[in-house]
Motif scaffolding. Structure first.
Motif, PDB file in Angstrom:
ATOM      1  N   ALA B 216       5.537  -3.148   7.223  1.00 54.90           N
ATOM      2  CA  ALA B 216       6.746  -3.945   7.443  1.00 54.90           C
ATOM      3  C   ALA B 216       7.026  -4.867   6.265  1.00 54.90           C
ATOM      4  N   SER B 217       5.987  -5.203   5.503  1.00 54.15           N
ATOM      5  CA  SER B 217       6.190  -6.054   4.337  1.00 54.15           C
ATOM      6  C   SER B 217       6.483  -5.246   3.079  1.00 54.15           C
ATOM      7  N   GLY B 218       6.569  -3.942   3.242  1.00 57.73           N
ATOM      8  CA  GLY B 218       6.996  -3.095   2.132  1.00 57.73           C
ATOM      9  C   GLY B 218       5.889  -2.496   1.288  1.00 57.73           C
ATOM     10  N   TYR B 219       4.639  -2.614   1.735  1.00 64.93           N
ATOM     11  CA  TYR B 219       3.539  -2.074   0.931  1.00 64.93           C
ATOM     12  C   TYR B 219       3.202  -0.645   1.349  1.00 64.93           C
ATOM     13  N   PRO B 220       3.031   0.250   0.381  1.00 63.94           N
ATOM     14  CA  PRO B 220       2.436   1.543   0.701  1.00 63.94           C
ATOM     15  C   PRO B 220       0.922   1.377   0.881  1.00 63.94           C
ATOM     16  N   VAL B 221       0.371   2.035   1.882  1.00 63.61           N
ATOM     17  CA  VAL B 221      -1.046   1.834   2.209  1.00 63.61           C
ATOM     18  C   VAL B 221      -1.772   3.168   2.305  1.00 63.61           C
ATOM     19  N   VAL B 222      -2.970   3.228   1.744  1.00 64.77           N
ATOM     20  CA  VAL B 222      -3.839   4.376   2.009  1.00 64.77           C
ATOM     21  C   VAL B 222      -5.131   3.888   2.641  1.00 64.77           C
ATOM     22  N   VAL B 223      -5.718   4.753   3.474  1.00 68.15           N
ATOM     23  CA  VAL B 223      -7.029   4.425   4.042  1.00 68.15           C
ATOM     24  C   VAL B 223      -8.012   5.395   3.416  1.00 68.15           C
ATOM     25  N   PRO B 224      -8.684   4.973   2.350  1.00 66.77           N
ATOM     26  CA  PRO B 224      -9.491   5.931   1.600  1.00 66.77           C
ATOM     27  C   PRO B 224     -10.733   6.388   2.362  1.00 66.77           C
ATOM     28  N   ASP B 225     -11.077   7.660   2.156  1.00 66.21           N
ATOM     29  CA  ASP B 225     -12.356   8.177   2.654  1.00 66.21           C
ATOM     30  C   ASP B 225     -13.465   7.587   1.804  1.00 66.21           C
ATOM     31  N   GLY B 226     -14.658   7.669   2.304  1.00 63.17           N
ATOM     32  CA  GLY B 226     -15.810   7.294   1.475  1.00 63.17           C
ATOM     33  C   GLY B 226     -16.072   5.810   1.474  1.00 63.17           C
ATOM     34  N   GLN B 227     -15.309   5.029   2.229  1.00 68.18           N
ATOM     35  CA  GLN B 227     -15.659   3.606   2.308  1.00 68.18           C
ATOM     36  C   GLN B 227     -16.797   3.436   3.292  1.00 68.18           C
ATOM     37  N   THR B 228     -17.587   2.397   3.031  1.00 69.00           N
ATOM     38  CA  THR B 228     -18.740   2.191   3.907  1.00 69.00           C
ATOM     39  C   THR B 228     -18.889   0.696   4.192  1.00 69.00           C
ATOM     40  N   CYS B 229     -19.895   0.358   4.987  1.00 69.59           N
ATOM     41  CA  CYS B 229     -20.169  -1.044   5.328  1.00 69.59           C
ATOM     42  C   CYS B 229     -20.231  -1.893   4.049  1.00 69.59           C
ATOM     43  N   CYS B 230     -19.717  -3.127   4.109  1.00 71.41           N
ATOM     44  CA  CYS B 230     -19.668  -3.978   2.911  1.00 71.41           C
ATOM     45  C   CYS B 230     -21.055  -4.457   2.482  1.00 71.41           C
ATOM     46  N   GLY B 231     -22.009  -4.428   3.425  1.00 70.92           N
ATOM     47  CA  GLY B 231     -23.377  -4.832   3.074  1.00 70.92           C
ATOM     48  C   GLY B 231     -23.699  -6.282   3.370  1.00 70.92           C
ATOM     49  N   ALA B 232     -22.758  -7.001   3.973  1.00 70.25           N
ATOM     50  CA  ALA B 232     -22.982  -8.440   4.199  1.00 70.25           C
ATOM     51  C   ALA B 232     -24.191  -8.680   5.102  1.00 70.25           C
TER      52      ALA B 232
END
Ligand SMILES: Cc1cc2nc3c(=O)[nH]c(=O)nc-3n(C[C@H](O)[C@H](O)[C@H](O)COP(=O)(O)OP(=O)(O)OC[C@H]3O[C@@H](n4cnc5c(N)ncnc54)[C@H](O)[C@@H]3O)c2cc1C
Ligand code: SF4
Ligand code: SF4
Lengths: 470, 437
Positions: B216-232
């Motif tokens: 709605a704010s005009g940004y194109p978005v992708v949800v990339p494969d291969g992302q994992t836990c941030c490790g925090a």
């Protein structure tokens, strides 16, 4: 470790969870904000009531255990370091605001109540507690009183000692005394209230205090002036006061300090300035505006190259914040920061600053100076590294010279940080042998067995005075 | 002291000497507030680490004091001397964890969470599936009635009761969305959306709403494969090697998709990712790549606050307050943006809470491992919430959100006060619904 029997008795008084003597607990009570002093106590208790303090003190007296009262441990003279071991009494659980008396304009607090919390509480009601040491968000009122703390508003309003009107305290034998009262006048015998102020935990443990309040000034305003010469800045200070203007704060920072503070706080201080005066006035809007414009004009007359009047209270606070954080911003530069507390009559400030700079140069060490120009209380701050033995020797030598000069100018070895262990070697310089004898006599009257905060104020080894080379 | 050989914590001496013991950090420390004891404040913790480093104390001596720390890093912001408390603490924890023989149950939990579940999005989906079956099959009702939760370890009853309705397992986020370009509007940078392992399993709806708002704010978005836990969670527990492995995977992921920003909606994960540069600074192969990565990481609040024209919002007539997420505030420095965004909804009466910037006691797994302390901190927080008269408490991190819900329950405010993620509040206010798949 204390004997099992004593541990048990102390636990009975304060409850087992407020009796501490595990190794890590002892380490946590082995220091204060003074660099290079550390010694572990044998145990720590955190009592909750005056009765508990009294009982603890009676046990300590029975077994001849040394006792060290402790607030927030922000003092800068080694006052809470257990140099001879013993029992630390932390007053942080006694942290209640007991009463604000709006008819008598007083506040009654427990010793562990935090200074800035008192400011907040009374200001909500349109009242005012002026003493504001730089550490006020952390320091306790008990610590302020025992240390005789000053602050930024001292010039106009005085310091902690001017606001304490009654105390409850536990003596080294465990007895509880009450001094003073909600009274404007009281000459019943010696002024024990004043005697306990600044006694650095060596005479009695303060367990309750009644403080005088003022009506909250309507408004306040800040002005800063930048100078290219220290002498000009000092002249401006003298002239402002000679003009019968008493600002709430009249703070000063030298070039070294300005640079570090700007780097830390990024508030647009000109790093080419040799000295900055930060001034604040409070009162009615008319009075404030008038005083601020006179102060601004005086600075211009004394060749300030820039004078900036804060547009509102928020901007003023921001400027004052710069001064409040000066010490700790300086501390970022080198591993060890030694903050001193030389105080001279206002008229001698430029002389002392000049001497400090020369001494630093001669000894090849770095000293930045800031402080309360209005009341002549300077904080020459040495940035060094305690691991460097050779440099530490030069630092000591430099400070000997600075204190020698301070006394020569009619000043004192500490304006507000107290003697503790750090200044014990200098006390005789200020008050002489006779003064020391008298103070020791007073100590003996309160604490014949030398149980309370031993090793503070007095020392066997007064520093030899060096002759100042002119 | 005890007679074990000393093992140094491996923290640089200069880092530790930086602390001047001035005490400025004491009043902001939540654990010191509930326990006015020097071992429970940052100055004390640093002194203990220093004493351990110097061989005066053993690691086992100081573990309890460090464990009690929330890791909220409020002390770091307050410290005028620039002491890197968070970094020092992590180093100490790493040394302690590699020298500690954890008891069997603790070992199992650490293993299951940190190795078996969090790094594997697919497995997290199964967790979610299990929860879904539990919630929808009637099992939840039976279990709740049976009272069995009360006797379960780890305060299971508390957490079970505030878990969100997780939604069906097959719900996937779309792999990308493209906004219709309005006339005159410039093309917006491409956003890669970081879904978060716990977030996507438990708060799938919040992730959908995030994508809606971005669209709605005009940004194109992708949800990339291969992302994992941030490790925090790994880093805070001292498992630095595992944290580094995960960091590298995420860096590779972002390099592949070539997006301009990596946006997330969880203060804790965002903070972790923004510190990958510190995490990998001594790894010559990765240090530069980590720096590039960090530049692109943004919290959803930061991105939305950049938008010149936010989508149209309909009014919400409520008193609303905001509880900062510690790591969003203290590590990422995001303070004004969420407040501005809440203000941008018409009809809202925003009331700032006195202790908004102080930790709620959730702190990763703290509310499980230190339940009593956590609840003490939380109960104090709820008094401040009540003082605002707010009917909605907004947060920006899943852990804080669950904690606030527990707080609402404990304070008997159920039905009167709700806790929502800022993204869900903004999505609720959207004038027109946005379709994403
Ligand atoms: C960043 C910083 C800025 C500072 N700025 C200023 C300033 O502007 N002006 C100033 O004057 N000081 C300043 N100080 C010094 C210090 O904060 C003050 O001396 C303060 O009053 C100490 O309070 P405390 O609660 O920390 O006391 P502590 O350090 O705990 O104790 C101080 C002394 O009082 C004794 N004591 C404490 N409580 C009691 C009690 N209840 N009964 C009897 N004895 C007790 C202790 O034994 C010790 O000798 C500053 C310190 C720092 C770190
Ligand atoms: S961590 Fe920073 S604020 Fe806290 S005592 Fe040390 S120097 Fe002071
Ligand atoms: S991280 Fe938070 S809980 Fe830990 S010492 Fe700092 S302020 Fe206290």
């Amino acid at each position: 470790m204390l004997k099992q029997e004593i541990r048990k008795k102390l636990m009975e008084v304060v409850g087992p969870s407020w009796f501490l003597d595990k190794p890590h607990e002892l380490v946590a009570y082995s220091y204060d904000a003074t660099p290079m002093y550390q010694k572990m106590p044998d145990a720590v208790v955190l009592p909750e009531t005056t009765e508990q303090v009294s009982k603890v003190m009676k046990i300590a007296a029975e077994y001849q255990i040394k006792v060290i009262p402790r607030g927030a441990a922000t003092n800068l003279s080694g006052g809470t370091v257990p140099v001879e071991g013993g029992l630390v009494i932390g007053l942080n659980r006694m942290n209640k605001l007991l009463e604000i008396d709006q008819e008598n304009l007083t506040a009654t607090v427990q010793p562990g109540f935090v200074t800035a919390d008192l400011h907040q509480a009374v200001e909500k009601l349109g009242l005012f507690y002026p003493p504001d040491p730089g550490s006020m968000k952390t320091s306790t009122l008990g610590g302020n009183i025992a240390e005789g703390a000053g602050g930024l508003r001292g010039l106009k309003y005085g310091v902690t000692k001017d606001y304490v009107i009654a105390l409850e305290a536990v003596l080294p034998n465990g007895e509880i005394i009450h001094t003073g009262g909600k009274l404007a006048k009281d000459v019943a015998g010696y002024d024990l209230t004043k005697l306990l102020i600044g006694s650095e935990g060596t005479l009695a443990i303060i367990t309750e205090a009644t403080l005088k309040l003022l009506p909250l000034p309507e408004t306040k305003k800040a002005v800063v002036a930048m100078f290219k010469s220290m002498t000009d800045a000092a002249k401006a200070v003298s002239k402002i006061i000679a003009n019968r203007r008493i600002p709430v704060t009249l703070e000063f920072m030298d070039q070294g300090t300005i640079r570090v503070v700007e780097d830390y706080a990024k508030i647009g201080l000109p790093v080419e300035a040799v000295a900055i005066l930060l001034m604040e006035q409070d009162g009615t809007p008319e009075q404030v505006n008038k005083d601020i414009s006179i102060m601004a004009q005086t600075c211009k007359d004394e060749h300030a190259f820039e004078v900036k009047i804060a547009k509102d209270e928020a901007e003023g606070e921001q400027l004052m914040l710069a001064r409040r954080t000066a010490l700790t911003a300086l501390a970022r530069l080198k591993p060890t920061t030694i903050l001193e507390d030389a105080t001279v009559p206002r008229s001698e400030i430029a002389n002392l600053v000049d001497h400090i700079n020369k001494t630093a140069k001669k000894n090849n060490i770095q000293i930045c100076t800031f402080g309360h120009a209005g009341d002549g209380n300077l904080h020459p701050t040495c940035l060094t590294d305690s691991r460097d033995k050779d440099e530490m020797e030069r630092v000591e030598k430099a400070f000997d010279e600075i204190y020698e000069k301070t006394i020569e100018l009619g000043g004192t070895i500490t304006g507000e940080h107290g003697v503790g262990i750090a200044k014990a070697g200098y006390l005789e310089w200020k008050i002489g042998k006779e003064g020391i004898m008298l103070m020791k006599g007073i100590k003996k009257a309160f604490d014949p067995e030398n149980l309370l905060n031993p090793g503070k104020l007095f020392t066997e080894t007064t520093r030899p005075r060096r002759v100042i080379q002119k | 002291m005890t007679n074990h050989p000393t093992i140094s914590l491996g923290i640089s001496e200069d880092d530790l000497l930086n602390c001047t013991q001035c005490g400025t950090c004491l009043p902001v420390c939540p654990t010191y507030k509930i326990q006015p004891n020097e071992t429970a404040n940052p100055r004390g913790r640093l002194a203990l680490m220093k004493a351990t480093q110097d061989g005066i104390l053993q690691m086992s001596d100081i573990a309890s004091s460090l464990d009690m720390c929330l890791g909220c890093r409020a002390c770091e912001v307050a410290c005028p001397s620039g002491v890197n408390y968070g970094h020092i603490l992590e180093q100490a924890k790493e040394a302690i964890s590699s020298n500690t023989n954890y008891s069997m149950p603790v070992k199992i939990i650490r293993k299951v969470f940190m190795d078996t579940l969090l790094p594997h999005p697919k497995r997290m989906k199964w967790v979610k599936g299990g929860l879904r079956i539990y919630q929808k099959s009637g099992l939840q009702k039976i279990v709740r009635k049976s009272g069995i939760l009360k006797v379960m370890p780890w305060h299971m009853d508390t957490f079970e009761s505030v878990l969100p309705d997780v939604g069906p397992m097959f719900l996937h986020l779309p792999s990308n969305v493209t906004p219709e370009l309005k006339e005159h509007s410039k093309e917006k940078p491409l956003i890669a959306f970081f879904t978060g392992c716990i977030q996507d399993a438990m708060f799938h709806e919040t992730n959908r709403n995030t994508m809606k708002l971005l669209k709605a704010s005009g940004y194109p978005v992708v949800v990339p494969d291969g992302q994992t836990c941030c490790g925090a969670i790994h880093a805070h527990a001292g498992e630095m090697d595992k944290a580094k492995k995960l960091a590298k995977k995420n860096i590779e992921m972002l390099e592949r998709v070539k997006a301009d920003y990596l946006v997330n909606n969880q203060g804790g994960c965002g903070a972790m990712m923004k510190e990958y540069d510190k995490l990998l600074e001594h790894d010559p192969q990765w240090a530069e790549r980590a720096k590039e990565f960090v530049k692109k990481v943004k919290d959803i609040n930061e991105i939305l606050a950049l938008v010149d024209e936010l989508p149209d919002f309909k009014p919400i007539h409520e008193v609303i307050t905001y509880q900062d997420s510690c790591h969003l505030l203290n590590v990422q420095g995001v303070k004004v943006q969420p407040r501005q965004l809440i203000h941008s909804i018409p009809g809202v009466q925003f009331e700032e809470m006195v202790s908004a910037g102080t930790c709620c006691g959730s702190a990763g797994t703290y509310n499980i491992t230190h339940h009593e302390h956590s609840m003490e901190i939380l109960d104090a927080k709820m008094l401040d919430v009540q003082a605002t008269n707010a009917t909605t408490v907004v947060t920006a991190n899943p852990g804080c959100l669950l904690q606030m819900r527990i707080g609402i329950k404990r304070a008997g405010l159920e039905g009167k006060v709700r806790a929502v993620h800022i993204v869900d509040l903004l999505a609720e206010a959207l004038k027109e619904d946005v379709k994403i798949n």
